[in-house]
Design an enzyme around this catalytic site. Structure first.
Site, short mmCIF file in Angstrom:
data_model
loop_
_atom_site.label_atom_id
_atom_site.label_comp_id
_atom_site.label_asym_id
_atom_site.label_seq_id
_atom_site.Cartn_x
_atom_site.Cartn_y
_atom_site.Cartn_z
N HIS A 193 -2.11 6.73 -13.67
CA HIS A 193 -1.53 6.34 -12.38
C HIS A 193 -2.43 6.78 -11.22
O HIS A 193 -2.81 5.98 -10.37
CB HIS A 193 -0.14 6.98 -12.26
CG HIS A 193 0.56 6.72 -10.97
ND1 HIS A 193 1.60 5.84 -10.85
CD2 HIS A 193 0.35 7.22 -9.72
CE1 HIS A 193 2.01 5.81 -9.59
NE2 HIS A 193 1.26 6.64 -8.88
N GLU A 194 -2.77 8.06 -11.22
CA GLU A 194 -3.58 8.58 -10.12
C GLU A 194 -4.96 7.93 -10.10
O GLU A 194 -5.53 7.70 -9.04
CB GLU A 194 -3.68 10.11 -10.17
CG GLU A 194 -2.34 10.84 -10.05
CD GLU A 194 -1.50 10.39 -8.85
OE1 GLU A 194 -2.07 9.94 -7.84
OE2 GLU A 194 -0.26 10.48 -8.96
N HIS B 117 -4.84 4.72 -8.16
CA HIS B 117 -5.05 4.93 -6.72
C HIS B 117 -6.53 5.18 -6.44
O HIS B 117 -7.09 4.67 -5.48
CB HIS B 117 -4.26 6.16 -6.26
CG HIS B 117 -2.79 5.96 -6.16
ND1 HIS B 117 -2.23 4.93 -5.45
CD2 HIS B 117 -1.75 6.67 -6.68
CE1 HIS B 117 -0.90 5.02 -5.53
NE2 HIS B 117 -0.59 6.06 -6.28
N HIS C 108 -8.59 2.06 -6.50
CA HIS C 108 -8.31 1.28 -5.29
C HIS C 108 -9.15 1.82 -4.13
O HIS C 108 -9.71 1.06 -3.34
CB HIS C 108 -6.81 1.41 -4.97
CG HIS C 108 -6.26 0.31 -4.11
ND1 HIS C 108 -5.00 0.37 -3.59
CD2 HIS C 108 -6.78 -0.86 -3.70
CE1 HIS C 108 -4.77 -0.73 -2.89
NE2 HIS C 108 -5.84 -1.49 -2.94
#
Ligand SMILES: [Zn+2]
Length: 692
Positions: free
Chosen positions: A475-476, A479, A482
């Site tokens: 998940h991290e 980010h 991105h």
């Protein structure tokens, strides 16, 4: 004598920054930034994008980077001295940004650029329109007393957010309980070893328990001693509340935060703070959000009711628990999961050694996004922190040298003085700098709170991650990608900057899907003792168990999101009267629970007192974003399911449409560019076993 915080040319000198550097560095940087603001808004600088940016953005970015380093250390290496220095500087930094955000001359200059018809690229046009929108939200249209009051509210809100976090951290840290090995019956060996080491470090016999996740969670899942679970649960859900020391009670902090947000909304001409919060978001109105949440609640409810009935029945029949309580949930759920799927989280954990997981994650990123990840070096704040670089092969016909795309820090383990949870933060953003024309590559922080490797029989065992930990890591990294893979050169809309809040979780939640692909998982597991990969049979059980209690979990998320939205929405004239002595926050929460939940927690539960997301973390009237973005991420991942999860062509399309575009256009446009249509909720419901 050089102050490392002023050295913003290179990467932050995390090893050299001391609390005493903070005040003098901020003096210098704020003076520079003030001077830049005066110059930028004066007659010397024309209403021209580049000219303005070269003066103002360069100075504020330098301030932002230094302050980012201080805030980061405050979050991961808290000491009383640093906290004091941070707390002293915070109001000054907040005051500066409030001033910039409300400077009418600057606002006028941006409006003049917009009106001039100058040929700006799409990214710049978006950055400019965001800037003008943010000016309005920062009170630029306010005059006189209202303007002063608005600035005072901002400063006070920043202090209150910091106080809220500190209370939660302190309340978490101050609680400890020493127990005997016998009381830890049922608890996994690695947790026993870690808690024994914690007791030893205190010069005590036995095992020292804490409320930090790596101890709290397994205790709640595995400890056979019901009264021990109850003690832990009570301590955990009453952190920073009226059940503890008054100086750590967040009750008054929450009330003041909400009152100030309401006042802020009124000053800006909105009915309530929920409306203000949605202006820069993808969702159109508080009503649209509430309808979305209630629709989800309706679809999830029958599944949640079935989940709860099963759990109660199992607890009664198999565990002798007649009256299932809050502190039995995780325990009974783990046992039911074991009974039904015949595996435990702890069994799975033995296969997810940290190095294998990282290698597996890097392999996906390298395959899909055409990059390479290599170890790199930089000053760090703790010996466990690692640093990496992301490179891309040189384009054909060039000099053959790999191009640097971005760099990142990885701080994996929990430790005292480190804020709980996991997050990605930017150290610097991609930017074609207006001062020297060079392209600055992005740098990210990836922070997790996994259980550190423990010493056993004189040897350091590798860190073992639960499957949840692995998902968090992915998940991290979503980010992080991105932020780091963006190809936008305009800092305000590069990577995660300028992306709507409710779309920002798309790339992160998207990455979580890979943790459920056999072809991914089999390559990133090796049993800590035997080195064997995760057996297919065990994976199939995990997959079958994936949507275990997804109805209850969905309702829990809806409950939090609806609570957050209603808390920040106007009660309206028909709102029920608040009973004497019950704070409004508790009232709203109770009402939401009665409306959507299938089960009510005990009356002493004060979960909201540690709900940092909405009181200290920027998610105010925005917690629904997780579910909203899940719709987007599940739908995006479906394209990979359709065309192959390792299909580089889909990977490239996703990278270009979503990751590289960053905030340079509305998220809905990026989504449609990738998917060729509007988002649909079907993939999410199917992924979570709630289709049809
Ligand atoms: Zn996230």
């Amino acid at each position: 004598m050089s102050n490392p915080l002023l050295d913003t040319a290179a990467l932050p000198r995390f090893d050299a920054i001391r609390p005493e550097h903070v005040a003098p560095a901020l003096d210098a940087l704020l003076a520079e930034a003030d001077a830049a603001l005066e110059k930028a808004t004066g007659p010397e600088v024309p209403a021209d994008y580049d000219a303005l940016s070269a003066v103002l953005d360069v100075a504020t970015e330098r301030l932002g980077r230094a302050w980012g380093a201080v805030s980061h250390l405050n979050a991961v290496a808290d000491t009383p001295e640093l906290r004091a220095a941070y707390g002293e500087a915070l109001p000054r930094v907040t005051a500066f940004y409030t001033k910039v955000g409300a400077d009418e001359r600057l606002y006028g200059k941006y409006k003049a650029i917009a009106a001039s018809g100058a040929a700006l690229g799409p990214a710049r046009r978006k950055a400019l329109s965001n800037a003008i929108r943010d000016f309005v939200l920062s009170g630029a249209e306010l005059q006189g007393e209202a303007k002063d009051r608005f600035a005072a509210i901002q400063a006070r809100l920043a202090e209150l957010g910091q106080a809220f976090s500190e209370h939660v951290l302190d309340a978490t840290d101050r609680w400890g309980l020493v127990v005997t090995a016998a009381e830890l019956d049922g608890v996994p060996e690695d947790v026993k070893a870690a808690t024994a080491a914690a007791a030893q470090a205190d010069g005590q016999e036995g095992h020292k328990l804490s409320l930090h996740m790596p101890v709290y969670l397994p205790l709640m899942q595995y400890a056979r001693d019901r009264s021990l679970r109850e003690r832990l649960y009570r301590a955990y859900v009453t952190r920073a509340s009226d059940a503890g020391p008054i100086e750590q009670d967040n009750g008054a902090v929450m009330a003041e935060i909400l009152a100030l947000r309401r006042e802020e909304a009124a000053l800006l001409g909105y009915a309530d703070y929920a409306e203000v919060s949605l202006v820069p978001k993808m969702a159109e109105s508080p009503r649209q959000v509430q309808e979305f949440l209630l629709d989800l609640a309706r679809r999830a409810r029958p599944h949640a009711e079935r989940d709860l009935a099963e759990l109660r029945e199992f607890a009664r029949a198999e565990l002798g628990i007649e009256d299932l309580q809050a502190w039995d949930f995780a325990y009974a759920a783990e046992k039911l999961k074991q009974a039904r799927y015949a595996f435990s989280d702890n069994e799975v954990k033995q296969y997810f050694t940290e190095s294998k997981v990282l290698a597996g994650l890097f392999r996906i990123i390298e395959t899909l996004f055409e990059v390479r990840i290599r170890p790199d070096s930089a000053p760090v704040w703790h010996p466990d922190v690692r640093f990496f670089r992301i490179e891309r092969d040189a384009p054909a016909g060039g000099d053959g040298a790999a191009r640097l795309v971005g760099q990142f820090y990885l701080d994996p383990y929990a430790r005292p003085g480190k804020r709980p949870g996991a997050w990605m933060d930017d150290v610097r953003g991609r930017w074609r700098r207006p001062d020297d024309g060079a392209t600055q590559t992005p740098v990210a922080q990836l922070v997790c709170n996994f259980a550190a490797p423990v010493e056993a029989d004189g040897a350091r065992r590798p860190a073992l991650l639960s499957h949840d930990d692995v998902t968090t890591l992915f998940h991290e990294f979503g980010h992080g990608l991105h932020h780091m893979l963006t190809q936008v050169d305009e800092i305000g809309v590069a990577g995660i900057s300028g992306v709507e809040w409710d779309a920002v979780e798309l790339p992160s939640q998207f990455m979580e899907n890979f943790c459920w692909e056999w072809d991914v998982v089999r390559h990133m597991t090796a049993h800590v003792d035997s080195g064997e990969p995760l057996p297919r049979e065990l994976f199939d059980k995990m997959l079958a168990a994936k949507n275990f209690q997804s109805g209850l979990q969905t309702l829990r998320q809806v409950e939090l999101a609806l609570f957050d939205m209603r808390l920040h929405a106007d009660d309206g004239p028909g709102a029920p009267a608040v009973p004497e002595g019950v704070p409004r926050v508790q009232q709203v929460l109770d009402a939401v629970r009665r409306e959507v939940s299938v089960w009510l927690p005990p009356a002493f539960n004060r979960f909201q007192h540690s709900f940092s997301h909405i009181f200290a973390g920027g998610y105010a009237a925005g917690y629904y974003s997780y579910k909203w973005a899940e719709v987007l991420s599940a739908d995006a991942y479906e394209a990979f399911e359709e065309e192959g999860v390792f299909n580089p062509a889909v990977g490239r399309r996703y990278r270009e449409a979503i990751l590289e575009a960053g905030g340079s256009r509305p998220a809905l446009e990026s989504f449609k560019a990738f998917r060729g249509r509007e988002p649909r909720i079907d993939a999410l419901l199917r992924h979570q076993g709630m289709a049809g």
